[in-house]
Design a protein around this motif. Sequence first.
Motif, PDB file in Angstrom:
ATOM      1  N   LEU A 170     -78.960  43.977 -52.640  1.00 37.85           N
ATOM      2  CA  LEU A 170     -80.350  43.367 -52.527  1.00 37.85           C
ATOM      3  C   LEU A 170     -81.183  43.016 -53.624  1.00 37.85           C
ATOM      4  O   LEU A 170     -82.242  42.404 -53.605  1.00 37.85           O
ATOM      5  N   SER A 171     -80.764  43.453 -54.820  1.00 38.87           N
ATOM      6  CA  SER A 171     -81.633  43.536 -55.929  1.00 38.87           C
ATOM      7  C   SER A 171     -81.205  42.576 -56.916  1.00 38.87           C
ATOM      8  O   SER A 171     -80.651  42.924 -58.142  1.00 38.87           O
TER       9      SER A 171
ATOM     10  N   SER B 239     -76.698  47.144 -58.719  1.00 39.14           N
ATOM     11  CA  SER B 239     -77.041  46.777 -57.330  1.00 39.14           C
ATOM     12  C   SER B 239     -76.072  45.563 -56.858  1.00 39.14           C
ATOM     13  O   SER B 239     -75.587  45.587 -55.682  1.00 39.14           O
TER      14      SER B 239
ATOM     15  N   HIS C  27     -86.816  43.996 -49.509  1.00 36.87           N
ATOM     16  CA  HIS C  27     -86.502  45.468 -48.852  1.00 36.87           C
ATOM     17  C   HIS C  27     -87.365  46.557 -49.471  1.00 36.87           C
ATOM     18  O   HIS C  27     -87.669  47.380 -48.864  1.00 36.87           O
TER      19      HIS C  27
ATOM     20  N   CYS D 149     -85.365  57.230 -62.049  1.00 42.65           N
ATOM     21  CA  CYS D 149     -85.754  56.451 -60.994  1.00 42.65           C
ATOM     22  C   CYS D 149     -86.289  57.564 -59.727  1.00 42.65           C
ATOM     23  O   CYS D 149     -86.807  56.943 -58.787  1.00 42.65           O
TER      24      CYS D 149
HETATM   25  N1  LIG Z   1     -85.984  52.501 -60.210  1.00 47.51           N
HETATM   26  C1  LIG Z   1     -84.544  52.000 -59.627  1.00 47.51           C
HETATM   27  C2  LIG Z   1     -84.756  51.073 -58.709  1.00 47.51           C
HETATM   28  C3  LIG Z   1     -83.247  50.537 -58.002  1.00 47.51           C
HETATM   29  C4  LIG Z   1     -83.426  49.754 -56.579  1.00 47.51           C
HETATM   30  N2  LIG Z   1     -82.162  49.226 -56.203  1.00 47.51           N
HETATM   31  C5  LIG Z   1     -82.000  48.863 -54.881  1.00 47.51           C
HETATM   32  O1  LIG Z   1     -82.989  48.417 -54.233  1.00 47.51           O
HETATM   33  C6  LIG Z   1     -80.581  48.441 -54.540  1.00 47.51           C
HETATM   34  C7  LIG Z   1     -80.563  48.109 -53.171  1.00 47.51           C
HETATM   35  C8  LIG Z   1     -79.317  47.727 -52.770  1.00 47.51           C
HETATM   36  O2  LIG Z   1     -78.761  46.648 -53.305  1.00 47.51           O
HETATM   37  O3  LIG Z   1     -78.669  48.005 -51.679  1.00 47.51           O
HETATM   38  C9  LIG Z   1     -84.173  48.381 -57.116  1.00 47.51           C
HETATM   39  O4  LIG Z   1     -83.608  47.329 -57.651  1.00 47.51           O
HETATM   40  O5  LIG Z   1     -85.341  48.438 -56.877  1.00 47.51           O
END
Ligand SMILES: NCCC[C@H](NC(=O)CCC(=O)O)C(=O)O
Length: 444
Positions: free
Chosen positions: A21-22, A28, A137, A368
Motif C-alpha cells: 500500500l505504501s 512494502s 490506509h 517505527c
Molecule cells: N514507520 C514505518 C511505516 C511503515 C508503513 N508501511 C505500510 O503501511 C505498509 C502496509 C502494506 O503495504 O501492507 C508506511 O509506509 O507508513
Amino acid sequence: MKHFEANFDGLVGPTHNYAGLSFGNVASQSNAAQVSNPRDAAKQGLKKAKALADMGLVQGMLAPQERPDLHTLRRIGFSGSDADVLNQAAKQSPVLLQACASASSMWTANAATVSPSADSADGKLHFTPANLVDKLHRSIEPVTTGNILKAIFADTKHFAHHEHLPEHPTFGDEGAANHTRLCHNYGDAGVEVFVYGRSVADAARPAPRKYPARQTLEASQAVARLHQLRDSHTVYLQQNPDVIDQGVFHNDVIAVGNQNVLFYHEQAFLETQAKLTEIERKMNGNMHFIEVPTAKVSVLDAVKSYLFNTQIITLSDGNMAIIAPTDCQENPAVYAYLNELVTLNTPIKAVHYFDVKQSMQNGGGPACLRLRVAMNDAELKAVNPNVMMNDALFARLNQWVDKHYRDRLSAADLADPQLIIESRTALDELTQIMQLGSVYQFQR
Ligand SMILES: NCCC[C@H](NC(=O)CCC(=O)O)C(=O)O
C-alpha cells in the motif's frame, strides 16, 4: 524528581498483512501479496518491548485498531450486513478493502508527535496525532489513535491532547518519525528537530521527483505552535529529496537521535552543516554528531538494513545502546559499521539485535514500532498502569495473541467475515486487559 524516556510500542493487530500500500516504501512494495503471519508479528514486537523493559526502560504498549474498518467501508458506499460490505468491497475494489484492513497503526512512531513538559510553555506533555494523509490506509488512523492516547494519558493536569491537523496535503504529518527531540538530561528543555520533505509555501525549495514527500514544513510548524515550543529551542531541517527518491519515506529511515547524540547518514539532509551548527548552538554545545559516510554504508544498504531505524536508548549507567533489527547483522557493510561504532569514542557502547522481520517486510523497523514519551515520575504516575510492560502483562498479551491471532493471512482472507468477528472479539478483550474503555467504533 526523575526524568526519563518511556517507549510505547504498537501491539501488532490481528490483520497484519502485506498489501503493497505504501508507494515510496520499498519493503512494502516489494513484499506485496506475500502471506503474512500476524501471530509471529505480534510476538516479535512483544519480545522486543519486553527486552527493553528488562533492560530497565519504562515501556508501555499501545492497542491496535479495528480492522477491517467497516465504518470507512460504509462511509464510501458499501452497505448491508458486515459480510455484505466485505464481499462487495472485495469484488468491486480489492485495493480499498486492503486499505481498510491494514494493521499499519502498529508503527506508533507515526501515531503522534509528542513534546515533553520540559519543552512546552504551559508545562504540559503535548500529543498531536498524525493525520497521515499521504496514504489512504494510514489516513483512517488518527481519530482512534487520539482515543487510545487519551485513554492512556488521561489526566488533563499533565497531558494536553490536540486534534490531528487538517486533512489536506498542505499539512501532511507523519508524527514522530519526522521529529527528534535532543536534550542533555531528559528533564532539561530540549531542542525539537522537525524534519520535513517539502514546503508548500516555498515551492522554490527542492522536492523529490519520484516518490512523495510525506511531511510538510507547514505541518511541522503547526505542531510546534500547538505544543507551545520556543523558536530558540526548535529547528526545522529539510530531508534530502534525493534520498526520499531512494526509499527514505520517513526521516527515521536515515537518522535517529537520543539526548545529545544525532546518528545520521551523510546524505540525510539538505544544508547539513548550517543546520548542525544551529542544533549545536541551540543545545548550548556538547553534541555528538555521528555521521555515517556513503563510503562505509550506501543509502541502499541503509534502506535495506534499517541501520537508522534503530532505537538509541540510555541505560541506567548512562551509556547508550542501539536496538537494531537482525537485518543489520545480515548486511556485511552495516554489520561491520556497527561493530566499529561501539569502539569509537561515542556514548553508544553496545548493539542488541531483534528479529522484527514481520514488521520489516512492510518497512517498519524497531524505531517505527515505538512512540517515545519523555516524562517524569509524576507524569508516569498519571499514566494508565494497565498498558505498562512487565512479566504479567507480557504473559497475558502472549496468551491473548495465541488465543485470537491467525498464523497466516493472505489478501483473499481479508474478505472473510470471520476475520472481523475474530478481530473485534480480540480487541474487546484487550480493552478490558488494558482498561481502555470504549475506544473503538464497534464499542460506541
Ligand atoms: N514507520 C514505518 C511505516 C511503515 C508503513 N508501511 C505500510 O503501511 C505498509 C502496509 C502494506 O503495504 O501492507 C508506511 O509506509 O507508513
